[in-house]
Design a protein around this motif. Structure first.
Motif, PDB file in Angstrom:
ATOM      1  N   GLU A   1       0.826  -1.196   0.000  1.00 13.86           N
ATOM      2  CA  GLU A   1       0.000   0.000   0.000  1.00 13.86           C
ATOM      3  C   GLU A   1       0.865   1.252   0.000  1.00 13.86           C
ATOM      4  OE1 GLU A   1      -2.076   0.666   3.824  1.00 13.86           O
ATOM      5  OE2 GLU A   1      -1.282  -1.288   4.408  1.00 13.86           O
ATOM      6  N   VAL A   2       0.263   2.341  -0.436  1.00 12.88           N
ATOM      7  CA  VAL A   2       0.960   3.616  -0.492  1.00 12.88           C
ATOM      8  C   VAL A   2       0.937   4.230   0.910  1.00 12.88           C
ATOM      9  CG1 VAL A   2       0.993   5.920  -1.511  1.00 12.88           C
ATOM     10  CG2 VAL A   2       0.298   3.948  -2.894  1.00 12.88           C
ATOM     11  N   ARG A   3       2.114   4.599   1.388  1.00  7.94           N
ATOM     12  CA  ARG A   3       2.207   5.129   2.746  1.00  7.94           C
ATOM     13  C   ARG A   3       1.544   6.504   2.849  1.00  7.94           C
ATOM     14  NH1 ARG A   3       5.450   8.324   6.051  1.00  7.94           N
ATOM     15  NH2 ARG A   3       5.510   7.548   8.181  1.00  7.94           N
ATOM     16  N   ARG A   4       0.860   6.726   3.960  1.00  6.67           N
ATOM     17  CA  ARG A   4       0.269   8.023   4.272  1.00  6.67           C
ATOM     18  C   ARG A   4       0.813   8.482   5.609  1.00  6.67           C
ATOM     19  NH1 ARG A   4      -0.546   8.619  -0.298  1.00  6.67           N
ATOM     20  NH2 ARG A   4      -2.409   8.129  -1.465  1.00  6.67           N
ATOM     21  N   ALA A   5       1.514   9.610   5.623  1.00  3.90           N
ATOM     22  CA  ALA A   5       2.099  10.118   6.863  1.00  3.90           C
ATOM     23  C   ALA A   5       0.996  10.555   7.819  1.00  3.90           C
ATOM     24  CB  ALA A   5       3.024  11.292   6.553  1.00  3.90           C
ATOM     25  N   PRO A   6       1.200  10.353   9.117  1.00  4.73           N
ATOM     26  CA  PRO A   6       0.152  10.738  10.082  1.00  4.73           C
ATOM     27  C   PRO A   6      -0.160  12.235  10.060  1.00  4.73           C
ATOM     28  CG  PRO A   6       2.163   9.976  11.210  1.00  4.73           C
ATOM     29  CD  PRO A   6       2.327   9.675   9.752  1.00  4.73           C
ATOM     30  N   GLY A   7       0.854  13.053   9.786  1.00  4.16           N
ATOM     31  CA  GLY A   7       0.630  14.499   9.755  1.00  4.16           C
ATOM     32  C   GLY A   7       0.709  15.051   8.348  1.00  4.16           C
ATOM     33  N   ARG A   8       0.208  14.291   7.386  1.00  4.75           N
ATOM     34  CA  ARG A   8       0.412  14.613   5.968  1.00  4.75           C
ATOM     35  C   ARG A   8      -0.244  15.918   5.535  1.00  4.75           C
ATOM     36  NH1 ARG A   8      -3.193  12.743   2.111  1.00  4.75           N
ATOM     37  NH2 ARG A   8      -1.423  12.159   0.820  1.00  4.75           N
ATOM     38  N   GLU A   9      -1.296  16.350   6.248  1.00  2.00           N
ATOM     39  CA  GLU A   9      -1.985  17.582   5.829  1.00  2.00           C
ATOM     40  C   GLU A   9      -1.114  18.813   6.045  1.00  2.00           C
ATOM     41  OE1 GLU A   9      -2.521  16.655   9.928  1.00  2.00           O
ATOM     42  OE2 GLU A   9      -3.106  15.489   8.176  1.00  2.00           O
ATOM     43  N   ALA A  10      -0.020  18.668   6.793  1.00  5.78           N
ATOM     44  CA  ALA A  10       0.893  19.790   7.002  1.00  5.78           C
ATOM     45  C   ALA A  10       1.738  20.074   5.760  1.00  5.78           C
ATOM     46  CB  ALA A  10       1.812  19.509   8.197  1.00  5.78           C
ATOM     47  N   ASN A  11       1.755  19.148   4.801  1.00  4.57           N
ATOM     48  CA  ASN A  11       2.643  19.301   3.646  1.00  4.57           C
ATOM     49  C   ASN A  11       1.959  18.824   2.362  1.00  4.57           C
ATOM     50  OD1 ASN A  11       4.925  19.760   2.129  1.00  4.57           O
ATOM     51  ND2 ASN A  11       6.305  18.612   3.465  1.00  4.57           N
ATOM     52  N   PRO A  12       0.846  19.479   1.998  1.00  8.50           N
ATOM     53  CA  PRO A  12       0.067  18.983   0.846  1.00  8.50           C
ATOM     54  C   PRO A  12       0.833  19.051  -0.467  1.00  8.50           C
ATOM     55  CG  PRO A  12      -0.747  21.131   1.582  1.00  8.50           C
ATOM     56  CD  PRO A  12       0.252  20.670   2.610  1.00  8.50           C
ATOM     57  N   GLU A  13       1.719  20.014  -0.609  1.00  7.38           N
ATOM     58  CA  GLU A  13       2.486  20.136  -1.857  1.00  7.38           C
ATOM     59  C   GLU A  13       3.369  18.904  -2.045  1.00  7.38           C
ATOM     60  OE1 GLU A  13       2.260  22.314  -4.165  1.00  7.38           O
ATOM     61  OE2 GLU A  13       4.071  21.957  -5.349  1.00  7.38           O
ATOM     62  N   TYR A  14       4.039  18.504  -0.988  1.00  6.16           N
ATOM     63  CA  TYR A  14       4.919  17.332  -1.059  1.00  6.16           C
ATOM     64  C   TYR A  14       4.107  16.047  -1.258  1.00  6.16           C
ATOM     65  CZ  TYR A  14       8.541  13.954   0.125  1.00  6.16           C
ATOM     66  OH  TYR A  14       9.419  12.905   0.083  1.00  6.16           O
ATOM     67  N   ASN A  15       2.943  15.987  -0.615  1.00  5.20           N
ATOM     68  CA  ASN A  15       2.187  14.733  -0.564  1.00  5.20           C
ATOM     69  C   ASN A  15       1.184  14.570  -1.695  1.00  5.20           C
ATOM     70  OD1 ASN A  15       3.482  13.720   1.767  1.00  5.20           O
ATOM     71  ND2 ASN A  15       2.262  15.090   3.042  1.00  5.20           N
ATOM     72  N   ARG A  16       1.440  15.247  -2.824  1.00  6.28           N
ATOM     73  CA  ARG A  16       0.591  15.041  -4.005  1.00  6.28           C
ATOM     74  C   ARG A  16       0.707  13.588  -4.475  1.00  6.28           C
ATOM     75  NH1 ARG A  16       3.171  18.621  -7.999  1.00  6.28           N
ATOM     76  NH2 ARG A  16       4.832  18.750  -6.455  1.00  6.28           N
ATOM     77  N   PRO A  17      -0.322  13.088  -5.180  1.00 10.17           N
ATOM     78  CA  PRO A  17      -0.278  11.701  -5.660  1.00 10.17           C
ATOM     79  C   PRO A  17       0.911  11.459  -6.595  1.00 10.17           C
ATOM     80  CG  PRO A  17      -2.462  12.669  -6.011  1.00 10.17           C
ATOM     81  CD  PRO A  17      -1.563  13.780  -5.533  1.00 10.17           C
ATOM     82  N   ARG A  18       1.493  10.270  -6.471  1.00 13.41           N
ATOM     83  CA  ARG A  18       2.646   9.909  -7.293  1.00 13.41           C
ATOM     84  C   ARG A  18       2.362   8.603  -8.011  1.00 13.41           C
ATOM     85  NH1 ARG A  18       7.209  10.940  -2.708  1.00 13.41           N
ATOM     86  NH2 ARG A  18       8.661  10.170  -4.259  1.00 13.41           N
ATOM     87  N   CYS A  19       3.004   8.428  -9.154  1.00  6.75           N
ATOM     88  CA  CYS A  19       2.847   7.176  -9.889  1.00  6.75           C
ATOM     89  C   CYS A  19       3.655   6.082  -9.210  1.00  6.75           C
ATOM     90  CB  CYS A  19       3.246   7.346 -11.362  1.00  6.75           C
ATOM     91  SG  CYS A  19       5.033   7.377 -11.667  1.00  6.75           S
ATOM     92  N   ARG A  20       3.500   4.876  -9.694  1.00  4.15           N
ATOM     93  CA  ARG A  20       4.171   3.724  -9.069  1.00  4.15           C
ATOM     94  C   ARG A  20       5.685   3.783  -9.209  1.00  4.15           C
ATOM     95  NH1 ARG A  20       1.126  -0.617 -12.622  1.00  4.15           N
ATOM     96  NH2 ARG A  20      -0.449   1.000 -12.333  1.00  4.15           N
ATOM     97  N   HIS A  21       6.165   4.776  -9.992  1.00  2.00           N
ATOM     98  CA  HIS A  21       7.615   4.926 -10.162  1.00  2.00           C
ATOM     99  C   HIS A  21       8.161   6.138  -9.425  1.00  2.00           C
ATOM    100  CE1 HIS A  21       5.887   2.967 -13.843  1.00  2.00           C
ATOM    101  NE2 HIS A  21       6.739   2.041 -13.420  1.00  2.00           N
TER     102      HIS A  21
END
Ligand SMILES: [Zn+2]
Length: 134
Positions: free
Chosen positions: A95-115
């Motif tokens: 599964e794709v990891r989701r950081a517990p505090g991910r809403e603090a960094n939405p720019e970084y945590n944009r969806p990424r492809c499998r690569h």
């Protein structure tokens, strides 16, 4: 019991310890997770093992350059960043990891492809990447 959000220890392990169970090196810890780097064929594989579980929940394939992996991990905060940078594949169906505090960094945590490329940006691994709009 300490939750991940109260972690005060640095993420990267100062002294890299050998993990005999995974035949790899524990490069980081976050809450009850240990981040283990191991050799896997022509690649390095970084995995996240939770507690004493017998499997790993997340994994990323890197080319065989330990210094490059550590450089990416030094710039990584597991608390607010979903996945580190620099990998070229998520192995298997993990599964794709989701950081517990991910809403603090939405720019970084944009969806990424499998690569590892952000969706909408060029995938350098597969020109016909199924996760990218063609
Ligand atoms: Zn891709």
């Amino acid at each position: 019991m300490a939750s991940a959000s109260t972690q005060t220890e640095p993420f990267l392990s100062e002294r890299m310890e050998w993990d005999p169970e995974w035949a790899g090196v524990v490069v980081g810890r976050h809450g009850d997770d240990r981040w283990v780097l191991m050799e896997m064929g022509f690649n390095l594989r970084l995995v996240v093992v939770h507690g004493d579980s017998t499997g790993y929940r997340y994994g990323w394939c890197y080319s065989r350059d330990v210094e490059a992996v550590l450089r990416h991990l030094r710039a990584f905060d597991p608390e607010t960043m979903d996945e580190p940078m620099g990998w070229h594949k998520r192995p298997g169906v993990y599964e794709v990891r989701r950081a517990p505090g991910r809403e603090a960094n939405p720019e970084y945590n944009r969806p990424r492809c499998r690569h590892g490329a952000y969706v909408g940006e060029e995938c350098t691994v597969d020109p016909f990447c199924p996760d990218q709009e063609q």
